[in-house]
Design a protein around this motif. Structure first.
Motif, PDB file in Angstrom:
ATOM      1  N   ARG A   1       1.106  -1.301  -0.071  1.00  0.00           N
ATOM      2  CA  ARG A   1       0.145  -0.067   0.009  1.00  0.00           C
ATOM      3  C   ARG A   1       0.880   1.207  -0.117  1.00  0.00           C
ATOM      4  O   ARG A   1       0.462   2.298  -0.690  1.00  0.00           O
ATOM      5  CB  ARG A   1      -1.059  -0.132   1.284  1.00  0.00           C
TER       6      ARG A   1
ATOM      7  N   ARG B   1       4.052   9.109   2.712  1.00  0.00           N
ATOM      8  CA  ARG B   1       3.366   9.509   1.774  1.00  0.00           C
ATOM      9  C   ARG B   1       3.052  10.990   1.699  1.00  0.00           C
ATOM     10  O   ARG B   1       2.941  11.588   0.655  1.00  0.00           O
ATOM     11  CB  ARG B   1       2.121   8.938   2.011  1.00  0.00           C
TER      12      ARG B   1
ATOM     13  N   HIS C   1     -11.912   7.493   3.783  1.00  0.00           N
ATOM     14  CA  HIS C   1     -10.771   8.082   4.143  1.00  0.00           C
ATOM     15  C   HIS C   1     -10.126   7.152   5.178  1.00  0.00           C
ATOM     16  O   HIS C   1      -9.058   6.832   5.467  1.00  0.00           O
ATOM     17  CB  HIS C   1     -10.991   9.546   4.784  1.00  0.00           C
TER      18      HIS C   1
ATOM     19  N   GLU D   1      -6.718   5.553   4.443  1.00  0.00           N
ATOM     20  CA  GLU D   1      -5.490   6.317   5.020  1.00  0.00           C
ATOM     21  C   GLU D   1      -5.387   5.933   6.594  1.00  0.00           C
ATOM     22  O   GLU D   1      -4.260   5.593   6.932  1.00  0.00           O
ATOM     23  CB  GLU D   1      -5.728   7.708   4.815  1.00  0.00           C
TER      24      GLU D   1
ATOM     25  N   ILE E   1     -10.552  19.697  -0.982  1.00  0.00           N
ATOM     26  CA  ILE E   1      -9.474  20.106  -0.099  1.00  0.00           C
ATOM     27  C   ILE E   1      -8.342  19.000  -0.306  1.00  0.00           C
ATOM     28  O   ILE E   1      -7.216  19.481  -0.412  1.00  0.00           O
ATOM     29  CB  ILE E   1      -9.656  20.483   1.295  1.00  0.00           C
TER      30      ILE E   1
ATOM     31  N   ARG F   1      -4.715  19.424  -1.803  1.00  0.00           N
ATOM     32  CA  ARG F   1      -3.461  19.382  -0.777  1.00  0.00           C
ATOM     33  C   ARG F   1      -2.761  18.105  -1.291  1.00  0.00           C
ATOM     34  O   ARG F   1      -1.425  18.135  -0.917  1.00  0.00           O
ATOM     35  CB  ARG F   1      -3.773  19.035   0.563  1.00  0.00           C
ATOM     36  N   ASN F   2      -3.359  17.150  -2.120  1.00  0.00           N
ATOM     37  CA  ASN F   2      -2.657  15.841  -2.414  1.00  0.00           C
ATOM     38  C   ASN F   2      -2.211  15.676  -3.675  1.00  0.00           C
ATOM     39  O   ASN F   2      -1.825  14.410  -3.995  1.00  0.00           O
ATOM     40  CB  ASN F   2      -3.466  14.530  -1.856  1.00  0.00           C
TER      41      ASN F   2
ATOM     42  N   VAL G   1       0.939  13.708  -4.057  1.00  0.00           N
ATOM     43  CA  VAL G   1       0.915  12.458  -3.258  1.00  0.00           C
ATOM     44  C   VAL G   1       0.600  11.165  -3.920  1.00  0.00           C
ATOM     45  O   VAL G   1      -0.311  11.375  -4.718  1.00  0.00           O
ATOM     46  CB  VAL G   1      -0.024  12.518  -1.933  1.00  0.00           C
ATOM     47  N   PRO G   2       1.368  10.091  -4.193  1.00  0.00           N
ATOM     48  CA  PRO G   2       1.127   8.946  -4.749  1.00  0.00           C
ATOM     49  C   PRO G   2      -0.078   8.379  -4.225  1.00  0.00           C
ATOM     50  O   PRO G   2       0.116   8.527  -2.711  1.00  0.00           O
ATOM     51  CB  PRO G   2       2.363   8.271  -4.393  1.00  0.00           C
ATOM     52  N   PRO G   3      -1.155   7.982  -4.842  1.00  0.00           N
ATOM     53  CA  PRO G   3      -2.278   7.303  -3.866  1.00  0.00           C
ATOM     54  C   PRO G   3      -1.776   6.144  -3.332  1.00  0.00           C
ATOM     55  O   PRO G   3      -0.799   5.305  -3.838  1.00  0.00           O
ATOM     56  CB  PRO G   3      -3.208   7.268  -5.051  1.00  0.00           C
ATOM     57  N   ILE G   4      -2.418   5.877  -2.400  1.00  0.00           N
ATOM     58  CA  ILE G   4      -2.077   4.332  -1.577  1.00  0.00           C
ATOM     59  C   ILE G   4      -2.425   3.314  -2.805  1.00  0.00           C
ATOM     60  O   ILE G   4      -3.391   3.521  -3.419  1.00  0.00           O
ATOM     61  CB  ILE G   4      -3.301   4.196  -0.506  1.00  0.00           C
ATOM     62  N   LYS G   5      -1.408   2.512  -2.829  1.00  0.00           N
ATOM     63  CA  LYS G   5      -1.606   1.373  -3.670  1.00  0.00           C
ATOM     64  C   LYS G   5      -2.305   0.101  -3.205  1.00  0.00           C
ATOM     65  O   LYS G   5      -2.227  -0.316  -2.136  1.00  0.00           O
ATOM     66  CB  LYS G   5       0.003   1.094  -4.295  1.00  0.00           C
TER      67      LYS G   5
END
Lengths: 425, 425
Positions: free
Chosen positions: A32, A319, B140, B144, B315, B319-320, B323-327
């Motif tokens: 992940r 991340r 989320h 996350e 938002i 901000r992201n 950022v690489p998304p959760i894989k």
């Protein structure tokens, strides 16, 4: 796969939880996050201590500088707790441009401002999800998920020990002492339970929540605090009759531009979701001006739940390294003075069984602008009868003045208890 | 302050919520996100329609291309719902390298795979927090906050309409029809309530949660589904006697490497936190191998709660972006066949008041490996008596075989109801 080296400061309960999670969920976390997280060093006080976790001895060190001077270590995870040396270590890590993850409520509540300021200056992240309510993502919730909201109130059951004790008293009819003893046997309460039962622990956590939810600096010494030692089986029983349950609530809400911050045992309606938060579970009830009522419920302590939050924070550092942190311009919101806090009250008073006593008592309340919502007289026991009164919303100052005068009445034996009621609409 | 221009597709309830939140919380959002978010265009079907929200007419358009061809628009917010044209719009936005925020459960549940694949190819973000449980940050949370966990089970009350109906039946003794009528009058239920009361809505949401929590592709048509129309006041009453409350649960859990996915009315212990999720509130109960039990509770619908999730997602995009998304490498986890799902059952059967009937019924259960935990016989009413039986854990296949045979008995009037029981340890 990118490798990242981290260090643990401390290998107590939370440290063990972090070690075990990173080991048992390694594959899922790698998949992940895209990172292979390696614990490179662990700071301990005694290398030869017997431990319930198997850690290669070469990882252990008693010399913190080995960690701070190692440029290959990117994140320092502080799970020692307490003020010093934790504060010193965290500032050292920040100044060495290492990111920090901490579970230290006391440190964040009392020294958070300095820590976040230095972190900002050094361009590193300080995550502290585990500092409040263990595995429950309440910091993340307020900081990320609820950014669209103005938060109006936060009400938490954020101390598991006292919730365990109150649950045993409520559901099993135990008295405070037996419930505390059982909590100690189960490892929920310390040998010296003061920090939990006198609500110091909850005050630190409420301080952190207040800062985040209301974007204000707060001195935790200014948070109103009452413990649960005064709660008797009788109060639990009468609360039930009135349709209430007694919980130790940590409350912050904005009232006319000022903040009410307080931790005290509270009667809440038995049908409210917070009333069914039992045993050592924690829950935080948040009111936002868009989201409405939101409650987060879960394990507030324990090595794996707290470890879950810490490891979540480590992944979040990896991340989000390049993400600008949510900006909050902290103000200094004024606090409501204790005597100006409005609340309903439950009062238990023992009096001589004589005609006229109720009249005298209610007259005194009337003179102090306290109006009575309901009243129950309990059967006589050893010369005295118990009066249980519930007031309408009233200022604490007025209650205190009334009780001073009532205490002086000849017919009155004792003010046995005074407990706030929140109807949590 | 960086300016960012976004477009709304749709100005129904959720769209109005988004508009109102961005307006009323503008300052706080600017301060926290560092962005001044401007709604530049709103796609509507009819510009001249009377609206309960004041929006400058020049923002409204009926031509979607005005939005897709406007390079200054960075984020497209889809709050139309349904399959088409929503799908077409979202894919257009993605192909034009615009980020997408959507509240569309149906679309994500049925076409999520394609949408996320195209988004990945184009390097844009698709956020969909509002698609499940309105303002509750469950997406989320799973994506996350719980990344350190292997999730073992997710149990949700994720349809507010049916929860409202069941609450009215439970707490106020209403029958299904009156409770549905009240839900319709309050705007909780549609004129055609099928999607809610037959659990299609919950199935879509459970599909999304299953994909995220278990990193698997799932065809929502393979999720076991029962509605709540079969629940009678009698069942609610008997459940209470047995210490249970009836809730429409959406359940996914891993059992021996396979997934059980099912939506059905369920009896749960009255003391479980989910039992006290009342009215139109939603809640999701998650078990992670580190965090333990976690519950998120809040408003599952409504313009402001859902708007809160949408604006939070906007938002989050801002901000992201980097950022690489959760894989997540989705597998195709095998589902447990309905007849192989183990559960306790509540059975209500009306029979003739004759000796020997219970013996015949229990013999049939015994022959089919169904063992009975408890049994209550209710007083006679119009020639028949009601038997209420609770089984031990048993396979659905065995229950079905037993009931087939029992139905054939002369002495048996009718199998009145069959409801699963989850003891939710």
């Amino acid at each position: 796969m990118k490798k990242v080296r981290i260090a643990l400061l401390g290998l107590g309960n939370v440290g063990k939880g972090v070690w075990n999670i990173l080991k048992s969920n390694k594959e899922a976390i790698m998949k992940r996050s895209g990172y292979d997280i390696e614990i490179a060093k662990i700071l301990v006080r005694d290398i030869n201590k017997n431990r319930t976790v198997e850690v290669p001895e070469e990882l252990l060190t008693t010399n913190a500088d080995e960690i701070f001077n190692d440029d290959s270590i990117k994140i320092v995870v502080e799970v020692i707790g307490g003020l010093e040396p934790a504060k010193d270590y965290i500032l050292n890590a920040i100044r060495g441009k290492k990111h920090v993850v901490t579970a230290n409520k006391f440190l964040i509540a009392t020294n958070g401002k300095q820590i976040f300021k230095e972190a900002e200056e050094q361009g590193v992240i300080v995550n502290f999800e585990a500092s409040v309510a263990g595995g429950i993502p309440v910091i993340h919730g307020i900081n990320e998920s609820l950014t669209a909201n103005k938060i109006e109130q936060v009400i938490g059951i954020i101390n598991g020990t006292t919730n365990y004790i109150l649950t045993k008293m409520t559901l099993e009819g135990m008295d405070f002492e037996s419930a505390l003893k059982e909590a100690q046997e189960k490892g929920y309460a310390e040998a010296d339970p003061t920090s939990d039962v006198e609500s110091y622990d909850a005050v630190y956590k409420l301080g952190i929540l207040t800062t985040l939810a209301f974007e204000t600096d707060i001195d935790v010494n200014n948070i109103y605090r009452e413990g649960i030692t005064k709660i008797k089986s009788k109060d639990i029983e009468y609360a039930k009759e009135l349709g209430y349950v007694i919980k130790l609530l940590s409350i912050v809400k904005e009232v006319n531009g000022k903040l009410e911050t307080r931790v005290h045992p509270t009667m809440i309606p038995a049908i409210h979701p917070l009333a069914n938060v039992n045993d050592s579970f924690n829950a935080i009830f948040i009111k936002g001006n868009a989201v409405g009522d939101l409650m987060l419920y879960g394990r507030g302590a324990g090595e794996l739940p707290t470890g879950s939050a810490v490891v979540g924070d480590i992944i979040s550092v990896l991340r989000n390294e390049e993400v600008p942190p949510i900006k909050r311009q902290y103000t200094n919101k004024e606090l409501v003075a204790a005597e100006d806090i409005k609340s309903q009250y439950y009062l238990r008073i023992t009096v001589k069984d004589q005609p006229g006593v109720l009249g005298k008592i209610t007259t005194i309340f009337g003179e102090n602008q306290v109006s009575i919502l309901s009243f129950i007289q309990k059967p006589k026991k050893e010369d005295f009868v118990s009066l249980v009164l519930v007031t309408h919303d009233t200022f604490e100052g007025n209650i205190n003045k009334s009780l001073e005068d009532i205490q002086k009445l000849n017919m009155v034996d004792k003010i046995k208890n005074v407990i706030r009621i929140e109807n949590l609409s």
